[in-house]
Design an enzyme around this catalytic site. Sequence first.
Site, PDB file in Angstrom:
ATOM      1  N   LYS A   1      19.866   8.814   2.729  1.00 32.61           N
ATOM      2  CA  LYS A   1      18.468   8.458   2.491  1.00 32.61           C
ATOM      3  C   LYS A   1      17.596   9.387   3.332  1.00 32.61           C
ATOM      4  O   LYS A   1      17.775   9.480   4.545  1.00 32.61           O
ATOM      5  CB  LYS A   1      18.198   7.008   2.891  1.00 32.61           C
ATOM      6  CG  LYS A   1      16.756   6.584   2.615  1.00 32.61           C
ATOM      7  CD  LYS A   1      16.501   5.132   2.952  1.00 32.61           C
ATOM      8  CE  LYS A   1      16.159   4.923   4.402  1.00 32.61           C
ATOM      9  NZ  LYS A   1      14.852   5.470   4.820  1.00 32.61           N
TER      10      LYS A   1
ATOM     11  N   ASP B   1      13.130   8.195   0.149  1.00 33.89           N
ATOM     12  CA  ASP B   1      12.411   6.952   0.491  1.00 33.89           C
ATOM     13  C   ASP B   1      11.021   7.306   1.022  1.00 33.89           C
ATOM     14  O   ASP B   1      10.816   7.407   2.223  1.00 33.89           O
ATOM     15  CB  ASP B   1      13.247   6.216   1.553  1.00 33.89           C
ATOM     16  CG  ASP B   1      12.584   4.971   2.099  1.00 33.89           C
ATOM     17  OD1 ASP B   1      11.754   4.367   1.410  1.00 33.89           O
ATOM     18  OD2 ASP B   1      12.931   4.583   3.243  1.00 33.89           O
TER      19      ASP B   1
ATOM     20  N   LYS C   1       8.095   5.779  -0.449  1.00 32.14           N
ATOM     21  CA  LYS C   1       7.226   4.596  -0.641  1.00 32.14           C
ATOM     22  C   LYS C   1       5.827   4.959  -1.123  1.00 32.14           C
ATOM     23  O   LYS C   1       4.819   4.634  -0.483  1.00 32.14           O
ATOM     24  CB  LYS C   1       7.118   3.817   0.672  1.00 32.14           C
ATOM     25  CG  LYS C   1       8.451   3.364   1.256  1.00 32.14           C
ATOM     26  CD  LYS C   1       8.240   2.564   2.528  1.00 32.14           C
ATOM     27  CE  LYS C   1       9.522   2.042   3.135  1.00 32.14           C
ATOM     28  NZ  LYS C   1      10.398   3.077   3.710  1.00 32.14           N
TER      29      LYS C   1
ATOM     30  N   ASP D   1      -0.551   4.674  -4.058  1.00 32.36           N
ATOM     31  CA  ASP D   1      -1.821   5.402  -4.213  1.00 32.36           C
ATOM     32  C   ASP D   1      -2.445   4.983  -5.534  1.00 32.36           C
ATOM     33  O   ASP D   1      -1.922   4.094  -6.224  1.00 32.36           O
ATOM     34  CB  ASP D   1      -1.541   6.923  -4.161  1.00 32.36           C
ATOM     35  CG  ASP D   1      -2.700   7.691  -3.544  1.00 32.36           C
ATOM     36  OD1 ASP D   1      -3.850   7.471  -3.970  1.00 32.36           O
ATOM     37  OD2 ASP D   1      -2.447   8.513  -2.646  1.00 32.36           O
TER      38      ASP D   1
ATOM     39  N   PRO E   1      -3.181   5.126  -9.499  1.00 24.67           N
ATOM     40  CA  PRO E   1      -2.173   5.413 -10.517  1.00 24.67           C
ATOM     41  C   PRO E   1      -1.993   6.899 -10.834  1.00 24.67           C
ATOM     42  O   PRO E   1      -0.857   7.388 -10.901  1.00 24.67           O
ATOM     43  CB  PRO E   1      -2.679   4.629 -11.731  1.00 24.67           C
ATOM     44  CG  PRO E   1      -3.383   3.451 -11.125  1.00 24.67           C
ATOM     45  CD  PRO E   1      -4.069   3.992  -9.901  1.00 24.67           C
TER      46      PRO E   1
ATOM     47  N   THR F   1      11.780  -4.904   5.806  1.00 21.19           N
ATOM     48  CA  THR F   1      12.739  -5.774   6.507  1.00 21.19           C
ATOM     49  C   THR F   1      12.322  -6.024   7.953  1.00 21.19           C
ATOM     50  O   THR F   1      12.954  -6.796   8.663  1.00 21.19           O
ATOM     51  CB  THR F   1      14.164  -5.165   6.447  1.00 21.19           C
ATOM     52  OG1 THR F   1      14.063  -3.739   6.551  1.00 21.19           O
ATOM     53  CG2 THR F   1      14.834  -5.498   5.146  1.00 21.19           C
TER      54      THR F   1
ATOM     55  N   GLY G   1      21.050   2.978   9.087  1.00 20.97           N
ATOM     56  CA  GLY G   1      20.575   4.103   9.884  1.00 20.97           C
ATOM     57  C   GLY G   1      21.145   4.095  11.283  1.00 20.97           C
ATOM     58  O   GLY G   1      22.272   4.544  11.518  1.00 20.97           O
ATOM     59  N   ARG G   2      20.357   3.574  12.231  1.00 22.76           N
ATOM     60  CA  ARG G   2      20.705   3.682  13.648  1.00 22.76           C
ATOM     61  C   ARG G   2      22.107   3.219  14.040  1.00 22.76           C
ATOM     62  O   ARG G   2      22.711   3.845  14.919  1.00 22.76           O
ATOM     63  CB  ARG G   2      19.626   2.971  14.478  1.00 22.76           C
ATOM     64  CG  ARG G   2      18.344   3.788  14.521  1.00 22.76           C
ATOM     65  CD  ARG G   2      17.165   2.966  14.933  1.00 22.76           C
ATOM     66  NE  ARG G   2      16.798   1.998  13.902  1.00 22.76           N
ATOM     67  CZ  ARG G   2      15.732   1.207  13.958  1.00 22.76           C
ATOM     68  NH1 ARG G   2      14.930   1.262  15.016  1.00 22.76           N
ATOM     69  NH2 ARG G   2      15.450   0.375  12.980  1.00 22.76           N
TER      70      ARG G   2
HETATM   71  O1  C5P Z   1      18.098   2.280  11.524  1.00 24.08           O
HETATM   72  P1  C5P Z   1      18.022   1.282  10.428  1.00 24.08           P
HETATM   73  O2  C5P Z   1      19.367   0.906   9.857  1.00 24.08           O
HETATM   74  O3  C5P Z   1      17.188   0.070  10.809  1.00 24.08           O
HETATM   75  O4  C5P Z   1      17.242   2.060   9.275  1.00 24.08           O
HETATM   76  C1  C5P Z   1      16.750   1.438   8.130  1.00 24.08           C
HETATM   77  C2  C5P Z   1      16.082   2.456   7.262  1.00 24.08           C
HETATM   78  O5  C5P Z   1      15.603   1.821   6.082  1.00 24.08           O
HETATM   79  C3  C5P Z   1      14.880   3.154   7.881  1.00 24.08           C
HETATM   80  O6  C5P Z   1      14.933   4.491   7.444  1.00 24.08           O
HETATM   81  C4  C5P Z   1      13.674   2.460   7.281  1.00 24.08           C
HETATM   82  O7  C5P Z   1      12.598   3.342   7.103  1.00 24.08           O
HETATM   83  C5  C5P Z   1      14.204   2.031   5.926  1.00 24.08           C
HETATM   84  N1  C5P Z   1      13.567   0.871   5.313  1.00 24.08           N
HETATM   85  C6  C5P Z   1      13.536  -0.380   5.883  1.00 24.08           C
HETATM   86  N2  C5P Z   1      12.925  -1.434   5.236  1.00 24.08           N
HETATM   87  C7  C5P Z   1      12.394  -1.248   4.010  1.00 24.08           C
HETATM   88  C8  C5P Z   1      12.428   0.014   3.418  1.00 24.08           C
HETATM   89  C9  C5P Z   1      13.030   1.064   4.102  1.00 24.08           C
HETATM   90  O8  C5P Z   1      14.051  -0.558   6.982  1.00 24.08           O
HETATM   91  N3  C5P Z   1      11.877  -2.268   3.337  1.00 24.08           N
END
Ligand code: C5P
Length: 234
Positions: free
Chosen positions: A30, A57, A59, A62, A64, A116, A206-207
Amino acid sequence: MHRLYLALDVETAEEAFRLLRRIEAKPAVKVGMELFYHEGGQFVERLVGEGYPVFLDVKVHDIPETARRTLRQIGRLGVELTNVHTLGGETMMRYALDGLRDVNETTRLIGVTQLTSTDERMLAEELHIEGGLERAVLRQALSAERAGLDGVVASVHEARAIHQALGSQFLTVTPGIRMNETTDDQVRVATPKAAREAGVSAIVVGRPITRAEDPNAAYTYYLQEWSRTYETNR
Ligand code: C5P
């Protein structure tokens, strides 16, 4: 779709490839705003060219016509998945999809519902959205579906309700995936196993992987928890 997208939340292409070289498999990745704003489309095209399935990703949210023109640009990059924000409204989502389809038949478009990192208090008191998280996310998922989108980004907690309302073909892509209590800035977290059991289409991690001492071991661990076998991450 049954993917684990590795969130490449790093500053530069060099760092992203350094991380990817440490992982033995070829992960689905991603690319978020941090990396995209710095490195641009060429970097994304390079990832696609090297065979990495990419979720861009960004998002988009803006008016249309701007959304349509933006998605036309994104469509040229050859990513497998990208997103707009459902709160941009159904007309915006429809225009975005039109722009994408002008140039590309295969990239799937999903809508972001509630981040989230959002909790019930924040939803009610800061965003002034009524009815609670699950209902808010469901309303946004229904609006994405009406606009013709392929699915939504949500948390694992809402995935079951979304699939019940819209069927298993409608994609749910869920970040906020954690194996332990460390949640960072995420609130609505769940394990990969819980995601699988809720019928989620794809998870984003991610992390827990990018900041692990051994990213390869962490990636393998999360992938196995999610899919049990490597073969299903295709
Ligand atoms: O590090 P972590 O696992 O928390 O990363 C989650 C990733 O998902 C980040 O890149 C964040 O921008 C993305 N994200 C999110 N919640 C959303 C949409 C995208 O955490 N609703």
